[in-house]
Design an enzyme around this catalytic site. Structure first.
Site, PDB file in Angstrom:
ATOM      1  N   CYS A 172       0.831  -1.211   0.000  1.00  0.00           N
ATOM      2  CA  CYS A 172       0.000   0.000   0.000  1.00  0.00           C
ATOM      3  C   CYS A 172       0.866   1.262   0.000  1.00  0.00           C
ATOM      4  O   CYS A 172       1.723   1.430   0.868  1.00  0.00           O
ATOM      5  CB  CYS A 172      -0.930  -0.002   1.213  1.00  0.00           C
ATOM      6  N   GLY A 190      -1.300  -6.819 -11.874  1.00  0.00           N
ATOM      7  CA  GLY A 190      -1.106  -5.487 -12.445  1.00  0.00           C
ATOM      8  C   GLY A 190      -1.516  -5.399 -13.897  1.00  0.00           C
ATOM      9  O   GLY A 190      -0.973  -6.112 -14.743  1.00  0.00           O
TER      10      GLY A 190
END
Ligand SMILES: Cc1cc2nc3c(=O)[nH]c(=O)nc-3n(C[C@H](O)[C@H](O)[C@H](O)COP(=O)(O)O)c2cc1C
Length: 317
Positions: free
Chosen positions: A101, A202
């Site tokens: 994060c 991703g």
């Protein structure tokens, strides 16, 4: 012995704070997501058990295996959080540590992606989790580094950690979410080094991209995030192909909407606005529909507006 939880071609739904709540995860489960993950939950919030946090721990009976993702770096607070998590040992299978994060409120306090700057600490947290957690599986979600790429250092460090699999988002923390920074070759390097299974993540947006990422990285499985917000059926598309249609969208959206209202009450209408934005992308009249949706707060009225729009719209040519 417990066999590894990752099968070849496992497809995972990514944790997405603000999106991947229980109603949304139920939708992706129905479309073939093999493993779902909670939104990131801070160990402080778990240790002090606030009401909102307990709602985030809830899972659907459809979700099995389910991963609960935590963020934190203070060993004492982590232990306290795991005491609560252990009360769910019969229903939650995987404990996942967030090391990706980039949000300042997380990474500025030594948690999330900033653990990639201190790999010894990262490994020590994973060892502690394995020691105190009663959940059968332990995993970690990382990026390629903090401000520079260190895929091999991360993979070597993780080889000393008692984990069942690693999810790799192919960017550094500094790369944020920039599309052109996605780096599948570095994920491939990690795969060659890691002893445990690797899930690549991703920018996977279609069956074709999924195939290419799998080949390029050698990953055992794939994790999909933002593409699933717009099309939760992407998991079925990847597994067995699925023709998109407006009527499919309508069916999925209404089901998702109804479950959101059941889960959150009337406030679910406001929470659902962002989903309506995503679901109406590429459809004729989407802009007016979104403007209208932004003014609504009554569930019945909103449901009618959704039905009317999807009964009459079509794909923009
Ligand atoms: C709105 C949003 C919320 C996210 N929340 C989390 C989170 O709670 N935990 C986490 O590990 N990653 C989180 N991520 C990162 C995603 O899980 C994923 O790694 C990233 O979006 C790249 O995958 P994608 O290109 O398929 O979206 C978040 C990303 C976005 C855009």
């Amino acid at each position: 012995m417990i066999l590894n939880i990752i099968k070849d071609n496992t497809l995972m739904m990514a944790p997405l704070a603000g999106y991947s709540d229980l109603p949304f995860r139920e939708v992706v489960k129905k479309f073939g997501a093999d493993i779902t993950v909670s939104e990131m939950i801070s160990v402080h919030a778990l240790a002090y058990q606030n009401k909102k946090t307990l709602k985030m721990v809830e899972k659907s009976p459809l979700e099995n295996p389910f991963a609960l993702q935590i963020a934190g770096n203070d060993l004492e607070i982590i232990k306290k959080a795991v005491e609560l998590i252990n009360t769910f040992k019969d229903t939650i299978q995987i404990l996942d540590l967030n090391c990706g994060c980039p949000a300042p409120k997380v990474s500025h306090h030594g948690s999330g992606s900033s653990l990639l700057k201190d790999l010894d600490k990262l490994v020590s947290i994973l060892r502690l989790l394995r020691e105190v957690s009663l959940l059968p599986f332990l995993s970690v979600k990382v990026r390629l580094g903090f401000d520079k790429k260190i895929p091999l250092e991360i993979a070597n460090a993780l080889n000393d950690a008692p984990i069942d699999y690693v999810v790799v988002h192919g960017r550094t923390k500094s790369d944020g979410y920039k599309k052109d920074k996605i780096d599948y070759n570095s994920i491939a390097l990690m795969k060659q080094t890691l002893k445990c299974p690797l899930i690549a993540n991703g920018e996977i947006t279609s069956k074709e991209v999924a195939k290419q990422v799998k080949e390029q990285t050698g990953a055992d499985g794939l994790m999909i995030g933002r593409a699933a917000i717009e099309k939760p059926w992407i998991f079925t598309q990847i597994k067995e192909g699925l023709e998109e249609s407006v009527s499919l969208r309508k069916k999925v959206i209404l089901e998702h909407f109804d479950r959101s209202i059941e889960f959150r009450g009337d406030y679910g209408v406001i929470m659902f606005r962002k989903n309506l934005h995503a679901y109406s992308k590429g459809l004729r009249g989407a802009s007016d529909f979104r403007n209208l949706a932004n003014t609504l707060s009554d569930p019945k009225e909103t449901r009618k507006v959704i039905e009317d729009f999807f009964n009459t719209t079509d794909f923009e040519s």
